[in-house]
Write an enzyme that holds these catalytic residues in place. Structure first.
Site: not given
Ligand code: UD1
Length: 417
Positions: A22-23, A116, A121-122, A305, A397
């Site tokens: 999915k990712n 989710c 999730r900023p 995950d 999902r």
């Molecule tokens: C992706 C995965 C998700 C997985 C996550 C962590 C996809 C589609 N989803 O989510 O399944 O759980 O990686 O392995 O690939 N953060 C910030 N600011 C930002 C972005 C992130 O503070 O702009 C923080 C998040 O709150 C979190 C951490 O960084 O604590 C990791 O998030 P991130 O790696 O961005 O996860 P996703 O890409 O949303």
């Protein structure tokens, strides 16, 4: 609301191939926005998130057709239409349309993404990175307006190796004349897979899968046929299903190297594992042992995950285990549901302490999010009696026909719609 009714106690035995990740699929689907020719993506998993991403592509005037196992996408007439909150909120990955639209059209308007409910999730890292590349961004009423007409080359340093931010920035840099370097990028295999797909289309991305990614902008991308990598999280979930039922299971269409951190824990729990390049076999021990300590980290550390699934396994493993969730602040919402099933878990803030019990007992429980929901199914496979897992739309999902897959391996799960 659909639910699973699980009769626990059946040992899983057999072989199962995992779906494409999915990712990997979600950013790759967004990546097709940058191509004016037809793209064929093979082995399309019908996860709800994937179907919703396809709906977003259609909003951008792209043609999306499902043909046999593939999804065929044509972006010849694509437009940088507004991605409104009704669709953006359906999944976190709607934010990937931003980077892809900026690459092709130099402008984008996207509502804040959903996803989710596992904590804040900023997208500040996505937006800061884009600004560092010269994108002008204004935000109002939950809508992000971007203008990339003055995109420039240079270095972009991520404060944290966010998976989504790395992918968004990488996509934004693909078309153009600039040379952009992303430093402290995330190293997840799905990022390398997205880069492999984009490079096949003609992009020039170097170093994806490491923390330094270099991108040379190109004039255009060409239509291709591509099969994304297998889903390491689903592979891990199936392996844990084998372990928690005292069974034996072979999982194929996955590269075990991508979930080495889980394999290490499963070894510690007493499971016998045989690892090949594209498959893995697990035999559960008579008595599962606690794995001691699990701490979620970005890749190649233990994936957040798989945190809920390994925790479910610990509930029936001999000894005590401490699980530390470092990525998301609300990722223990499934724990009270496991406690209803007799699990001995204390969770506070980002730490859970699990004391194994000899067995769980079936109960009426509620999935609160995707992976936490999957962990309740795992617990139900082990539990004495019936477990009803409600609100399985969360699970769907990211898992296709989980009941059918597990039933083919010997489980007894009825889906009630
Ligand atoms: C992706 C995965 C998700 C997985 C996550 C962590 C996809 C589609 N989803 O989510 O399944 O759980 O990686 O392995 O690939 N953060 C910030 N600011 C930002 C972005 C992130 O503070 O702009 C923080 C998040 O709150 C979190 C951490 O960084 O604590 C990791 O998030 P991130 O790696 O961005 O996860 P996703 O890409 O949303």
């Amino acid at each position: 609301m659909s639910k699973y009714i699980i009769t626990g106690g059946y040992k899983l035995d057999g072989s199962v191939a995992v779906d494409c990740a999915k990712n990997a699929y979600l950013p790759i689907l967004a990546g097709t926005i940058m191509c004016e020719e037809q793209v064929i993506l093979r082995n399309c998993p019908k996860f709800v998130d994937v179907l919703n991403m396809c709906k977003i592509l259609e909003k951008l005037n792209m043609k999306v057709v499902f043909q046999d196992d593939a999804v065929v996408i044509n972006g010849e007439n694509a437009n940088p239409n507004f991605v409104p909150v009704e669709v953006a909120k359906l999944l976190r990955s709607s934010i990937f349309t931003l980077g892809a639209m900026l690459a092709r059209f130099k402008r984008a308007r996207v509502a804040y993404p959903g996803g989710c409910d596992i904590g804040l999730r900023p997208i500040n890292l996505h937006l800061k990175g884009l600004r560092d590349m010269g994108v002008k961004i204004t935000e109002s009423h939950g809508v992000i307006n971007c203008d990339a007409s003055n995109l420039h080359g240079g270095k972009v340093v991520l404060d944290y190796p966010s998976v989504g931010a790395t992918e968004n920035l990488m996509m934004c840099a693909v078309l153009g004349k600039e040379h952009i370097t992303i430093l402290n990028g995330a190293r997840e295999p799905e990022i390398a897979d997205l880069a492999n797909f984009l490079n096949l289309m003609g992009a020039k991305i170097y170093g994806a899968g490491t923390s330094t990614i270099e991108i040379d902008g190109v004039d255009r991308l060409y239509g291709v046929e591509y099969t994304p990598i297998g889903d390491r999280i689903i592979a891990g979930t199936y392996l844990i299903a084998g372990a928690i039922t005292g069974g034996q299971i072979e999982v194929t269409n996955c590269n075990p190297h991508f979930f080495a951190s889980l394999i290490d824990k499963l070894h510690n729990s007493g499971c016998v594992l045989r690892v090949k390049s594209d498959k893995i076999y697990l035999k559960s021990p008579k008595v599962l042992k606690s794995v001691g300590f699990v701490e979620t980290q970005s890749y190649p550390g233990f994936p957040t995950d798989l945190q809920a699934q390994i925790l479910a396994l610990q509930t029936v493993s001999r000894g005590c285990c401490v699980i530390q969730e470092n990525l998301f602040e609300s990722r223990f919402k499934f724990v009270p549901e496991l406690i209803k099933m007799g699990a001995n878990v204390r969770a506070k803030e980002r730490t859970a302490v699990v004391e194994g019990v000899p067995f769980l007992s079936g109960a009426e429980v509620y999935a609160k999010d995707l992976r936490g929901g999957a962990s309740l199914v795992l617990a139900g496979l082990n539990a004495h009696g019936y477990t009803t897992v409600n609100d399985i739309h969360h699970i769907e999902r990211g898992y296709c026909d989980l009941n059918v897959v597990l039933n083919n391996l010997g489980a007894s799960i009825k889906k009630v719609i």
